[in-house]
Design a protein around this motif. Sequence first.
Motif, PDB file in Angstrom:
ATOM      1  N   LYS A 139       0.838  -1.205   0.000  1.00  0.00           N
ATOM      2  CA  LYS A 139       0.000   0.000   0.000  1.00  0.00           C
ATOM      3  C   LYS A 139       0.864   1.242   0.000  1.00  0.00           C
ATOM      4  O   LYS A 139       2.060   1.195   0.282  1.00  0.00           O
ATOM      5  N   TYR A 142      -0.691   7.117   1.826  1.00  0.00           N
ATOM      6  CA  TYR A 142      -2.007   7.771   1.905  1.00  0.00           C
ATOM      7  C   TYR A 142      -3.156   6.772   1.998  1.00  0.00           C
ATOM      8  O   TYR A 142      -4.298   7.156   2.186  1.00  0.00           O
ATOM      9  N   GLU A 143      -2.844   5.481   1.871  1.00  0.00           N
ATOM     10  CA  GLU A 143      -3.893   4.457   1.956  1.00  0.00           C
ATOM     11  C   GLU A 143      -4.007   3.844   3.352  1.00  0.00           C
ATOM     12  O   GLU A 143      -4.822   2.952   3.555  1.00  0.00           O
ATOM     13  N   VAL A 144      -3.170   4.249   4.283  1.00  0.00           N
ATOM     14  CA  VAL A 144      -3.199   3.636   5.610  1.00  0.00           C
ATOM     15  C   VAL A 144      -3.422   4.684   6.700  1.00  0.00           C
ATOM     16  O   VAL A 144      -3.261   5.882   6.468  1.00  0.00           O
ATOM     17  N   SER A 145      -3.783   4.201   7.883  1.00  0.00           N
ATOM     18  CA  SER A 145      -4.102   5.110   8.995  1.00  0.00           C
ATOM     19  C   SER A 145      -2.840   5.720   9.598  1.00  0.00           C
ATOM     20  O   SER A 145      -1.719   5.295   9.286  1.00  0.00           O
ATOM     21  N   GLY A 147      -1.691   5.472  12.683  1.00  0.00           N
ATOM     22  CA  GLY A 147      -0.950   4.479  13.472  1.00  0.00           C
ATOM     23  C   GLY A 147      -0.145   3.552  12.576  1.00  0.00           C
ATOM     24  O   GLY A 147       0.987   3.174  12.893  1.00  0.00           O
ATOM     25  N   GLN A 148      -0.757   3.210  11.430  1.00  0.00           N
ATOM     26  CA  GLN A 148      -0.061   2.338  10.475  1.00  0.00           C
ATOM     27  C   GLN A 148       1.105   3.076   9.824  1.00  0.00           C
ATOM     28  O   GLN A 148       2.179   2.499   9.619  1.00  0.00           O
ATOM     29  N   ARG A 151       3.962   2.962  12.080  1.00  0.00           N
ATOM     30  CA  ARG A 151       4.637   1.650  12.086  1.00  0.00           C
ATOM     31  C   ARG A 151       5.609   1.543  10.921  1.00  0.00           C
ATOM     32  O   ARG A 151       6.721   1.024  11.069  1.00  0.00           O
ATOM     33  N   SER A 178      -4.242   4.617  18.880  1.00  0.00           N
ATOM     34  CA  SER A 178      -3.065   4.442  18.033  1.00  0.00           C
ATOM     35  C   SER A 178      -1.788   4.804  18.794  1.00  0.00           C
ATOM     36  O   SER A 178      -0.751   4.166  18.615  1.00  0.00           O
ATOM     37  N   MET A 181      -0.823   1.927  20.892  1.00  0.00           N
ATOM     38  CA  MET A 181      -0.263   0.861  20.062  1.00  0.00           C
ATOM     39  C   MET A 181       1.192   1.174  19.704  1.00  0.00           C
ATOM     40  O   MET A 181       2.063   0.303  19.779  1.00  0.00           O
TER      41      MET A 181
HETATM   42  P1  ADP Z   1      -4.540   2.099  13.599  1.00  0.00           P
HETATM   43  O1  ADP Z   1      -4.954   1.646  14.959  1.00  0.00           O
HETATM   44  O2  ADP Z   1      -3.474   1.261  12.972  1.00  0.00           O
HETATM   45  O3  ADP Z   1      -4.266   3.566  13.497  1.00  0.00           O
HETATM   46  P2  ADP Z   1      -7.200   2.603  12.733  1.00  0.00           P
HETATM   47  O4  ADP Z   1      -8.044   1.936  13.780  1.00  0.00           O
HETATM   48  O5  ADP Z   1      -6.996   4.059  12.778  1.00  0.00           O
HETATM   49  O6  ADP Z   1      -5.777   1.842  12.677  1.00  0.00           O
HETATM   50  O7  ADP Z   1      -7.735   2.222  11.288  1.00  0.00           O
HETATM   51  C1  ADP Z   1      -8.432   1.004  11.054  1.00  0.00           C
HETATM   52  C2  ADP Z   1      -8.481   0.727   9.553  1.00  0.00           C
HETATM   53  O8  ADP Z   1      -8.971   1.873   8.843  1.00  0.00           O
HETATM   54  C3  ADP Z   1      -7.083   0.446   9.032  1.00  0.00           C
HETATM   55  O9  ADP Z   1      -7.021  -0.895   8.606  1.00  0.00           O
HETATM   56  C4  ADP Z   1      -6.877   1.405   7.890  1.00  0.00           C
HETATM   57  O10 ADP Z   1      -6.584   0.703   6.707  1.00  0.00           O
HETATM   58  C5  ADP Z   1      -8.157   2.167   7.758  1.00  0.00           C
HETATM   59  N1  ADP Z   1      -7.865   3.608   7.737  1.00  0.00           N
HETATM   60  C6  ADP Z   1      -7.789   4.442   8.807  1.00  0.00           C
HETATM   61  N2  ADP Z   1      -7.501   5.687   8.444  1.00  0.00           N
HETATM   62  C7  ADP Z   1      -7.378   5.682   7.102  1.00  0.00           C
HETATM   63  C8  ADP Z   1      -7.089   6.672   6.124  1.00  0.00           C
HETATM   64  N3  ADP Z   1      -6.838   7.935   6.439  1.00  0.00           N
HETATM   65  N4  ADP Z   1      -7.057   6.300   4.837  1.00  0.00           N
HETATM   66  C9  ADP Z   1      -7.316   5.029   4.498  1.00  0.00           C
HETATM   67  N5  ADP Z   1      -7.597   4.043   5.373  1.00  0.00           N
HETATM   68  C10 ADP Z   1      -7.646   4.357   6.656  1.00  0.00           C
END
Ligand code: ADP
Length: 233
Positions: A139, A142-145, A147-148, A151, A178, A181
């Motif tokens: 990914k 910009y596709e992940v949160s 917290g991610q 990481r 997050s 975590m």
């Molecule tokens: P984390 O605890 O890792 O921060 P979240 O609980 O915030 O995760 O997010 C849960 C899910 O929502 C994740 O699997 C993530 O892919 C998705 N997500 C969260 N924020 C975004 C974002 N800004 N754009 C795309 N996907 C998101």
Amino acid sequence: MSILECKNIKKVYQTKNLTTEALRDVNFSVEKGEFISIMGESGAGKTTLLNILATLDSPSSGVLLLNGRNMGSLKKEEVSAFRRRELGFVFQDFNLLDQFNNRDNIFLPLVLSEEKESLMQERLAKMQGILGIEELLEKYPYEVSGGQKQRIAIARAMITTPSLLLADEPTGALDSASSEMILQLFHKIHAEGQTILMVTHSLRAASYADRVLFIKDGVVFHEIYRGNEEGQR
Ligand code: ADP
Ligand code: ADP
């Protein structure tokens, strides 16, 4: 051996009609394997200190030793090479590049030091379990949160196997779940032997460290050690 040693570090900012003593006399050491946190309110001198520890700025006087080497006695290129090899950085706002997928973001420091692809894969394979990032690698940031993203940023900081990981307010842009975590993750990589120095204004974040230094008006005015009991969490 001390990974880091500050001896009588002072930093003075001089502008036209204002002299600010941002650091007045800072003395402390970080031992190998320690997780130390530096806390202080806005204006205390945290950013100034962190920039000096990161070798991005020089003290006005005093000595910074990293891995026993006096940074003040090295040439500029030697300091840069030392920084790339021995220091890892984690920031509040992640500093990931959106043009590259997460795997390539993680590999970037090794690409820049012209390491072999096989070494990068090997290092990533060792880390990805503990960081829980397998599903994120293809990914884009910009596709992940948030917290991610953090990481991934921690993986990028660790891939060069730095002797010291410097973290600047690493939970500052995260919600509380997050943040927790990410702090657990710092706890884990510390348990695996990583030396960490984290700057924060969150007491909750600082409580994960072995030792907390409190800084105010450019001096360390208090220090606390965490007990061995894991009771709180
Ligand atoms: P984390 O605890 O890792 O921060 P979240 O609980 O915030 O995760 O997010 C849960 C899910 O929502 C994740 O699997 C993530 O892919 C998705 N997500 C969260 N924020 C975004 C974002 N800004 N754009 C795309 N996907 C998101
Ligand atoms: P913190 O990160 O704890 O908020 P800083 O290190 O940013 O503290 O600032 C410490 C003191 O140094 C403050 O009084 C600030 O105004 C001053 N300061 C920081 N950077 C500069 C600069 N580039 N020029 C002049 N004064 C500065």
